[in-house]
Design an enzyme around this catalytic site. Structure first.
Site, mmCIF file in Angstrom:
data_model
loop_
_atom_site.group_PDB
_atom_site.id
_atom_site.type_symbol
_atom_site.label_atom_id
_atom_site.label_comp_id
_atom_site.label_asym_id
_atom_site.label_seq_id
_atom_site.Cartn_x
_atom_site.Cartn_y
_atom_site.Cartn_z
ATOM 1 N N HIS A 296 0.858 -1.191 0.000
ATOM 2 C CA HIS A 296 0.000 0.000 0.000
ATOM 3 C C HIS A 296 0.894 1.241 0.000
ATOM 4 O O HIS A 296 1.685 1.461 0.918
ATOM 5 C CB HIS A 296 -0.893 -0.034 1.242
ATOM 6 C CG HIS A 296 -1.873 1.079 1.356
ATOM 7 N ND1 HIS A 296 -3.085 1.072 0.707
ATOM 8 C CD2 HIS A 296 -1.833 2.255 2.050
ATOM 9 C CE1 HIS A 296 -3.752 2.171 1.002
ATOM 10 N NE2 HIS A 296 -3.008 2.907 1.816
ATOM 11 N N ASP B 151 1.244 5.107 0.195
ATOM 12 C CA ASP B 151 0.524 6.286 0.685
ATOM 13 C C ASP B 151 1.152 7.577 0.155
ATOM 14 O O ASP B 151 2.102 8.101 0.732
ATOM 15 C CB ASP B 151 0.538 6.312 2.218
ATOM 16 C CG ASP B 151 -0.503 5.376 2.810
ATOM 17 O OD1 ASP B 151 -1.667 5.424 2.355
ATOM 18 O OD2 ASP B 151 -0.162 4.606 3.728
ATOM 19 N N HIS C 165 -2.562 4.672 -2.936
ATOM 20 C CA HIS C 165 -3.562 5.515 -2.268
ATOM 21 C C HIS C 165 -3.119 6.975 -2.376
ATOM 22 O O HIS C 165 -2.190 7.401 -1.695
ATOM 23 C CB HIS C 165 -3.668 5.067 -0.794
ATOM 24 C CG HIS C 165 -4.597 5.882 0.040
ATOM 25 N ND1 HIS C 165 -4.596 5.825 1.414
ATOM 26 C CD2 HIS C 165 -5.581 6.768 -0.300
ATOM 27 C CE1 HIS C 165 -5.529 6.650 1.884
ATOM 28 N NE2 HIS C 165 -6.134 7.225 0.876
ATOM 29 N N GLY D 121 -3.543 11.095 6.714
ATOM 30 C CA GLY D 121 -2.462 12.025 7.061
ATOM 31 C C GLY D 121 -1.280 11.374 7.731
ATOM 32 O O GLY D 121 -0.150 11.742 7.482
ATOM 33 N N ASP E 149 -8.705 1.427 5.856
ATOM 34 C CA ASP E 149 -7.332 1.907 6.022
ATOM 35 C C ASP E 149 -7.226 2.794 7.245
ATOM 36 O O ASP E 149 -7.892 3.829 7.322
ATOM 37 C CB ASP E 149 -6.948 2.684 4.746
ATOM 38 C CG ASP E 149 -5.522 3.197 4.765
ATOM 39 O OD1 ASP E 149 -4.750 2.831 5.660
ATOM 40 O OD2 ASP E 149 -5.194 3.986 3.848
ATOM 41 N N GLY E 150 -6.381 2.359 8.185
ATOM 42 C CA GLY E 150 -6.097 3.176 9.360
ATOM 43 C C GLY E 150 -6.473 2.494 10.657
ATOM 44 O O GLY E 150 -7.624 2.116 10.861
ATOM 45 N N GLY E 151 -5.471 2.279 11.502
ATOM 46 C CA GLY E 151 -5.728 1.717 12.828
ATOM 47 C C GLY E 151 -6.084 0.241 12.846
ATOM 48 O O GLY E 151 -6.663 -0.248 13.824
ATOM 49 N N SER F 239 1.545 0.323 10.754
ATOM 50 C CA SER F 239 2.386 0.117 11.943
ATOM 51 C C SER F 239 2.242 -1.274 12.553
ATOM 52 O O SER F 239 3.219 -1.811 13.091
ATOM 53 C CB SER F 239 2.112 1.207 12.980
ATOM 54 O OG SER F 239 0.766 1.558 12.988
HETATM 55 C C1 DX5 Z 1 -3.228 7.189 6.631
HETATM 56 C C2 DX5 Z 1 -2.728 6.206 5.609
HETATM 57 C C3 DX5 Z 1 -2.715 4.786 6.098
HETATM 58 C C4 DX5 Z 1 -1.883 4.568 7.317
HETATM 59 C C5 DX5 Z 1 -1.991 3.169 7.835
HETATM 60 O O1 DX5 Z 1 -3.296 8.431 6.052
HETATM 61 O O2 DX5 Z 1 -3.535 6.243 4.468
HETATM 62 O O3 DX5 Z 1 -2.384 3.901 5.056
HETATM 63 O O4 DX5 Z 1 -0.553 4.889 7.116
HETATM 64 O O5 DX5 Z 1 -1.192 3.064 8.944
HETATM 65 P P1 DX5 Z 1 -1.678 2.395 10.314
HETATM 66 O O6 DX5 Z 1 -2.001 0.981 10.003
HETATM 67 O O7 DX5 Z 1 -0.479 2.542 11.176
HETATM 68 O O8 DX5 Z 1 -2.859 3.171 10.792
HETATM 69 ZN ZN ZN Z 2 -3.452 4.593 2.952
#
Ligand code: DX5
Ligand code: ZN
Length: 218
Positions: free
Chosen positions: A32, A34, A67, A146, A179-181, A202
């Site tokens: 992915h 970013d 993304h 972000g 996507d996220g958390g 992460s």
């Molecule tokens: C947030 C990004 C995500 C993010 C995912 O803006 O689009 O892809 O980095 O990271 P984690 O899994 O750590 O939330």
């Molecule tokens: Zn992303």
């Protein structure tokens, strides 16, 4: 079981090729990418992500899941076309009208890439419903775009469930990505919402062992 798309946002430059190789061995389904432009979101990762995507293309056949968190969507689509990503996602909030959205979807499709639209946590689902038949996927952001390492906003999964229901009722074949958390603690909620692809950054990159981290999520 959702596929896992590993966000490489927090991969360190040093040894990055080895990290990408290790992610492939560990069984990631996608990388992915970013892309942030310092305008749509505060951070700017444009050059780093482009460099990383190029390294990955040289060493791996695992598909790229791009993304775009950028204002200038067209410019960035054109930049990534030569890398033949599997999916390019752009943000609904970055577009000015329906005509522009349709043009961008077509530009992606004409290049044999799967088009996807992303919505931020506060953007209602009904704004993008009409585009579903043209799209391969919808990326429902489960944090504010972000940065990595944020907490998943549980209410966003209600949107995912609603979207899933709409897709089934209307016999569409649109994929859903979140996507996220996404981590060990939240993955069950995510699975319950029946997503097709879960992005994890992460939770995988900061783990000691990528393979165990990916296996635990799956
Ligand atoms: C947030 C990004 C995500 C993010 C995912 O803006 O689009 O892809 O980095 O990271 P984690 O899994 O750590 O939330
Ligand atoms: Zn992303």
């Amino acid at each position: 079981m959702p596929e896992i798309s590993t966000s490489i946002l927090t991969v360190e430059k040093e040894n990055s090729s080895k990290t990408f190789y290790n992610l492939e061995v560990a069984g990631t389904d996608y990388y992915h990418i970013d892309v942030m432009d310092g305008k749509f979101v505060e951070k700017n990762t444009e050059e780093m992500m482009y460099e990383y995507a190029n390294i990955i293309k040289q060493i791996s056949n695992i598909p790229l899941d791009v993304h775009l968190m950028v204002e200038d969507v067209k410019e960035n689509i054109n930049r990534y076309i030569p890398l033949s990503p599997s999916i390019i996602t752009f943000h609904y909030e970055a577009c000015k009208d329906d005509e522009q959205i349709i043009k961008l979807i077509n530009l992606i499709k004409e290049n044999n890439i799967k088009p996807a639209i992303s919505i931020k946590p506060n953007t209602p689902l009904n704004e993008i419903i009409k585009f579903l038949p043209m799209l391969h996927m919808v990326l429902v952001m489960t944090v504010e775009p972000g940065k990595g390492g944020q907490k998943l906003i549980p209410e966003t999964l209600e949107k995912v469930k609603e979207l899933k229901k709409y897709i089934l009722e209307n016999k569409l074949d649109t994929y859903i990505e979140v996507d996220g958390g996404v981590n060990k603690e939240t993955i069950n909620m995510v699975k319950e919402a029946e997503v097709d692809i879960a992005v994890a950054g992460s939770a995988i990159i900061s783990a000691k062992d990528f393979k165990t981290a990916i296996m635990e999520l799956k």
